[in-house]
Design an enzyme around this catalytic site. Structure first.
Site, mmCIF file in Angstrom:
data_model
loop_
_atom_site.group_PDB
_atom_site.id
_atom_site.type_symbol
_atom_site.label_atom_id
_atom_site.label_comp_id
_atom_site.label_asym_id
_atom_site.label_seq_id
_atom_site.Cartn_x
_atom_site.Cartn_y
_atom_site.Cartn_z
ATOM 1 N N ASP A 166 -6.548 0.833 0.565
ATOM 2 C CA ASP A 166 -6.626 1.195 1.978
ATOM 3 C C ASP A 166 -7.989 0.745 2.492
ATOM 4 O O ASP A 166 -8.709 0.019 1.816
ATOM 5 C CB ASP A 166 -6.386 2.701 2.167
ATOM 6 N N LYS A 180 0.844 -1.208 0.000
ATOM 7 C CA LYS A 180 0.000 0.000 0.000
ATOM 8 C C LYS A 180 0.874 1.251 0.000
ATOM 9 O O LYS A 180 0.689 2.155 -0.826
ATOM 10 C CB LYS A 180 -0.941 0.003 1.216
#
Ligand code: SF4
Length: 242
Positions: free
Chosen positions: A169, A150
């Site tokens: 996310d 991420k």
């Protein structure tokens, strides 16, 4: 030899017949090109210039801000980073910090001990192995402490404009799975792989930002504002509020 005929058990007058098994309705094609086009068009209209909300002025600042944003709001991170970057503007400055000093600076972002350890470790590696520059590949970024896909996707996409993957996310995960049903996966890594298969590569960077803003403002976690949502006609989510 005589063959005995099988006796058919007689049904008593009051006996009920077993209900015929109902076939489950086929799952709609949630990733059809037509539906995806509607989603892209709505997001383009809602958030034509969606950007990363973390304040930064270079790739290193973005890396630091993204590591700090784990389990913390971007608003909170944005309150901490201006002072932090003014005091320690370079990877060399971070690499020279004592953990206790950095912990005090970032305490309000939560998990400050592990974040301080990761930030100092990442800065040291950037200085010693990458010539003081944040690396530009997924493989190299993943060698930095505290950096998973991420964070690497945020840095590559936002700081360098390199589309290596899609940031998943908490907002992107919720919307891609329970809400818009673009993926049935149960981990961020697998959701990312599913999204990379159905979202054109030239949309990977903007799609992440748009879904994050969509999740913050309309398709919120607690009570989505479905009455204001342009995707309501094509949304089957059990979380819908209309
Ligand atoms: S209709 Fe509601 S649940 Fe569905 S995408 Fe829109 S805001 Fe989210």
């Amino acid at each position: 030899m005589a063959v005995k005929s099988r006796s058919v058990p007689k049904r008593s007058a009051g006996a009920k017949t077993a209900p015929a098994k109902r076939r489950a309705a086929p799952r709609p094609d949630y990733t059809s090109p037509e539906r995806l086009q509607k989603i892209f068009a709505a997001l383009d209209q809602l958030f034509p210039r969606a950007q990363c909300a973390l304040r930064h002025s270079n790739p290193f600042e973005l890396l630091v801000a993204t590591i700090l944003s784990a389990q913390c709001t971007d608003e909170r991170v944005n309150k901490v980073t201006p002072g932090l970057f003014a005091k320690y503007p370079t990877p060399q400055d971070f690499a020279a910090l004592e953990p206790e000093v950095l912990e005090k600076e970032i305490r309000s972002t939560g998990f400050f001990r592990s974040k301080a350890r990761n930030l100092i470790g990442a800065a040291k590696k950037i200085v010693t192995e990458f010539g003081g520059r944040v690396p530009r590949t997924m493989e190299e970024l993943l060698t930095l402490p505290g950096v998973a896909r991420k964070t690497a996707n945020v840095v590559l996409g936002t700081a360098y404009g390199i589309a290596t993957g899609i940031v998943v996310d908490t907002h992107v995960f919720r919307i891609a799975t329970r809400r818009l049903k673009l993926s049935r996966a149960t981990t961020p890594e697998k959701v990312e792989q599913d999204l990379m298969r159905i979202v054109p590569r030239d949309r990977w960077i903007s799609f992440s930002h748009q879904l994050i803003w969509f999740g913050r403002t309309i398709c919120t976690a607690r009570r989505p504002r479905c009455g204001e949502c342009p995707l309501e006609p094509i949304c089957d989510s059990a979380d819908k509020t209309v």
